[in-house]
Design a protein around this motif. Structure first.
Motif, PDB file in Angstrom:
ATOM      1  N   LEU A 264       0.829  -1.208   0.000  1.00  0.00           N
ATOM      2  CA  LEU A 264       0.000   0.000   0.000  1.00  0.00           C
ATOM      3  C   LEU A 264       0.863   1.258   0.000  1.00  0.00           C
ATOM      4  O   LEU A 264       0.478   2.277  -0.580  1.00  0.00           O
ATOM      5  CB  LEU A 264      -0.956  -0.019   1.182  1.00  0.00           C
ATOM      6  CG  LEU A 264      -2.020  -1.118   1.132  1.00  0.00           C
ATOM      7  CD1 LEU A 264      -2.924  -1.060   2.353  1.00  0.00           C
ATOM      8  CD2 LEU A 264      -2.849  -1.042  -0.148  1.00  0.00           C
ATOM      9  N   VAL A 265       2.017   1.196   0.649  1.00  0.00           N
ATOM     10  CA  VAL A 265       2.969   2.314   0.550  1.00  0.00           C
ATOM     11  C   VAL A 265       3.383   2.506  -0.903  1.00  0.00           C
ATOM     12  O   VAL A 265       3.420   3.635  -1.411  1.00  0.00           O
ATOM     13  CB  VAL A 265       4.208   2.058   1.433  1.00  0.00           C
ATOM     14  CG1 VAL A 265       5.299   3.096   1.149  1.00  0.00           C
ATOM     15  CG2 VAL A 265       3.833   2.091   2.915  1.00  0.00           C
ATOM     16  N   MET A 266       3.651   1.408  -1.596  1.00  0.00           N
ATOM     17  CA  MET A 266       4.041   1.489  -3.007  1.00  0.00           C
ATOM     18  C   MET A 266       2.870   1.968  -3.860  1.00  0.00           C
ATOM     19  O   MET A 266       3.040   2.801  -4.752  1.00  0.00           O
ATOM     20  CB  MET A 266       4.504   0.117  -3.496  1.00  0.00           C
ATOM     21  CG  MET A 266       5.745  -0.425  -2.796  1.00  0.00           C
ATOM     22  SD  MET A 266       7.236   0.544  -3.096  1.00  0.00           S
ATOM     23  CE  MET A 266       7.443   0.283  -4.850  1.00  0.00           C
ATOM     24  N   ARG A 267       1.677   1.475  -3.592  1.00  0.00           N
ATOM     25  CA  ARG A 267       0.514   1.831  -4.405  1.00  0.00           C
ATOM     26  C   ARG A 267       0.165   3.297  -4.283  1.00  0.00           C
ATOM     27  O   ARG A 267      -0.100   3.979  -5.289  1.00  0.00           O
ATOM     28  CB  ARG A 267      -0.689   0.982  -3.985  1.00  0.00           C
ATOM     29  CG  ARG A 267      -1.930   1.185  -4.856  1.00  0.00           C
ATOM     30  CD  ARG A 267      -3.154   0.533  -4.262  1.00  0.00           C
ATOM     31  NE  ARG A 267      -3.697   1.289  -3.139  1.00  0.00           N
ATOM     32  CZ  ARG A 267      -4.732   0.893  -2.399  1.00  0.00           C
ATOM     33  NH1 ARG A 267      -5.328  -0.272  -2.648  1.00  0.00           N
ATOM     34  NH2 ARG A 267      -5.169   1.652  -1.393  1.00  0.00           N
ATOM     35  N   GLU A 268       0.140   3.803  -3.069  1.00  0.00           N
ATOM     36  CA  GLU A 268      -0.280   5.188  -2.860  1.00  0.00           C
ATOM     37  C   GLU A 268       0.784   6.181  -3.312  1.00  0.00           C
ATOM     38  O   GLU A 268       0.465   7.296  -3.720  1.00  0.00           O
ATOM     39  CB  GLU A 268      -0.641   5.417  -1.394  1.00  0.00           C
ATOM     40  CG  GLU A 268      -1.840   4.612  -0.927  1.00  0.00           C
ATOM     41  CD  GLU A 268      -3.097   4.913  -1.732  1.00  0.00           C
ATOM     42  OE1 GLU A 268      -3.404   6.099  -1.958  1.00  0.00           O
ATOM     43  OE2 GLU A 268      -3.765   3.946  -2.148  1.00  0.00           O
ATOM     44  N   ALA A 269       2.059   5.798  -3.227  1.00  0.00           N
ATOM     45  CA  ALA A 269       3.164   6.612  -3.751  1.00  0.00           C
ATOM     46  C   ALA A 269       3.169   8.030  -3.192  1.00  0.00           C
ATOM     47  O   ALA A 269       3.445   8.991  -3.912  1.00  0.00           O
ATOM     48  CB  ALA A 269       3.118   6.637  -5.280  1.00  0.00           C
ATOM     49  N   VAL A 270       2.850   8.174  -1.906  1.00  0.00           N
ATOM     50  CA  VAL A 270       2.919   9.494  -1.276  1.00  0.00           C
ATOM     51  C   VAL A 270       4.068   9.566  -0.275  1.00  0.00           C
ATOM     52  O   VAL A 270       4.275  10.602   0.365  1.00  0.00           O
ATOM     53  CB  VAL A 270       1.591   9.839  -0.560  1.00  0.00           C
ATOM     54  CG1 VAL A 270       0.488  10.064  -1.574  1.00  0.00           C
ATOM     55  CG2 VAL A 270       1.194   8.766   0.448  1.00  0.00           C
ATOM     56  N   ALA A 271       4.830   8.479  -0.154  1.00  0.00           N
ATOM     57  CA  ALA A 271       5.979   8.448   0.748  1.00  0.00           C
ATOM     58  C   ALA A 271       7.209   9.004   0.036  1.00  0.00           C
ATOM     59  O   ALA A 271       7.241   9.133  -1.188  1.00  0.00           O
ATOM     60  CB  ALA A 271       6.237   7.011   1.214  1.00  0.00           C
ATOM     61  N   GLY A 272       8.235   9.304   0.815  1.00  0.00           N
ATOM     62  CA  GLY A 272       9.489   9.767   0.244  1.00  0.00           C
ATOM     63  C   GLY A 272      10.252   8.627  -0.399  1.00  0.00           C
ATOM     64  O   GLY A 272       9.897   7.449  -0.245  1.00  0.00           O
ATOM     65  N   THR A 273      11.320   8.952  -1.095  1.00  0.00           N
ATOM     66  CA  THR A 273      12.096   7.923  -1.796  1.00  0.00           C
ATOM     67  C   THR A 273      12.689   6.910  -0.822  1.00  0.00           C
ATOM     68  O   THR A 273      12.764   5.719  -1.130  1.00  0.00           O
ATOM     69  CB  THR A 273      13.207   8.572  -2.624  1.00  0.00           C
ATOM     70  OG1 THR A 273      14.016   9.408  -1.773  1.00  0.00           O
ATOM     71  CG2 THR A 273      12.641   9.416  -3.754  1.00  0.00           C
ATOM     72  N   GLY A 274      13.113   7.383   0.354  1.00  0.00           N
ATOM     73  CA  GLY A 274      13.677   6.455   1.337  1.00  0.00           C
ATOM     74  C   GLY A 274      12.646   5.469   1.831  1.00  0.00           C
ATOM     75  O   GLY A 274      12.929   4.273   1.995  1.00  0.00           O
ATOM     76  N   GLU A 275      11.433   5.921   2.066  1.00  0.00           N
ATOM     77  CA  GLU A 275      10.372   5.048   2.547  1.00  0.00           C
ATOM     78  C   GLU A 275       9.924   4.079   1.456  1.00  0.00           C
ATOM     79  O   GLU A 275       9.616   2.913   1.735  1.00  0.00           O
ATOM     80  CB  GLU A 275       9.194   5.890   3.037  1.00  0.00           C
ATOM     81  CG  GLU A 275       9.513   6.635   4.326  1.00  0.00           C
ATOM     82  CD  GLU A 275       8.726   7.917   4.463  1.00  0.00           C
ATOM     83  OE1 GLU A 275       7.941   8.240   3.564  1.00  0.00           O
ATOM     84  OE2 GLU A 275       8.920   8.613   5.480  1.00  0.00           O
TER      85      GLU A 275
END
Length: 310
Positions: A57-68
């Motif tokens: 879900l972190v990958m899908r939403e793509a609102v995290a920083g590059t490190g995350e």
């Protein structure tokens, strides 16, 4: 300002939770000699799928920083390797074709492009069988199978069990719009997962029927207050996921400020109000699920408050 506060606290919660899951991922490794029989799947197998869910879900939403995003990808790689690149799921489905956990676990990885050809071929067969959809399970579990089938690309739209979302929803506790004061702990978890599966973890907020949206908008704050009062942080975090699966999330700043305060500095999210004790492995076993839920809740809250998903 209120939305900014929610975004900041939700990002803090999700990023720290993700970092904790990554730092402690080896505690979720399968014990040597683990086979597809998995006598205790909830303790040696389910955590890998839950980690895969959060990371996907972190990958899908793509609102995290590059490190995350890097940490999320590494968590997916780790969990997928533990599952033998899908071979363990294939073997488990061969042994237990009526069990849905291989499909449900696979869906989190398939969402991000992790595929196993043998498992794909077997699932193409098992998802075509009436037995798969006739298994006698709780109504919210039927929604889980339907959503996993949809995510993985095996929903051909040929069977009512694949496409009759209204019928599947109506069979659940939530679908009955019941007396909200009679909800108990176990029913609350079933209710949250009903919402998760209908909306594919917030991807399809418009899939929730209007009457259910009105019901949840009215009663979610009450339920959050109740379980906050007794410190059931795992359930509180799940209710916050429900909030951000709604077409118009409530996004109460106080809820997110409280959750960010409860979270440990290293990212662990405590399961409840009891002291966090034990060594690193014991803490992982006890609080892994809640930390996964925190990562998911924070990710969806950031995505919705930034308007990444209408």
């Amino acid at each position: 300002m209120a939305i900014m506060s929610v975004t900041q606290n939700a990002h803090r919660v999700s990023s720290r939770a993700l970092a904790w899951l990554h730092a402690h991922r080896e505690h979720g490794a399968l014990p040597p000699g683990t086979t597809a029989e998995l006598a205790e799947p909830d303790t040696v197998y389910k955590p890998l799928g839950e980690t895969g869910l959060a990371a996907s879900l972190v990958m899908r939403e793509a609102v995290a920083g590059t490190g995350e995003l890097r940490l999320a990808r590494e968590l997916l790689d780790f969990s997928w390797k533990q599952l033998g690149g899908g071979s363990m799921l294939h073997e488990r489905l061969l042994r237990y074709p009526m069990m849905s956990d291989p499909l449900e676990t696979y869906a989190h990885f398939a969402r991000c492009g992790y595929r196993n050809e043998e498992l794909d071929a077997l699932l193409a067969h098992t998802t075509s069988l009436r037995s798969t959809y006739a298994a006698e399970v709780l109504p919210n579990r039927r929604l889980a199978v339907a959503n996993a089938t949809r995510i993985s690309g095996f929903d051909r739209g040929e069977r009512s069990s694949d496409t009759d979302w209204a019928g599947l929803t109506g069979a659940t506790w939530l679908g009955a719009l019941p007396e909200p004061w009679l909800i108990d702990w176990l029913t609350a978890y079933s209710m949250t997962h009903t919402v998760f599966h209908i909306t594919d973890w917030g991807r399809l907020p418009g899939a929730l029927p209007d009457d259910i949206c009105r019901y949840l908008t009215r009663w979610l704050p009450v339920w959050i207050d109740i379980w906050t009062e007794i410190g059931e942080w795992d359930l509180v975090a799940e209710l916050l996921i429900v909030d951000h699966c709604l077409p118009e999330p409530l996004s109460a700043p106080a809820d997110w400020e409280r959750l960010a305060t409860i979270q440990h500095e290293d990212g662990l999210m405590p399961r409840d109000g009891k002291p966090v004790t034990g060594d690193a492995h014991e803490r992982f076993v006890t609080h892994h699920h809640t930390t996964v839920v925190a990562a998911v809740a924070g990710t969806l809250a950031v995505s919705r408050t930034l308007g990444a998903r209408a």
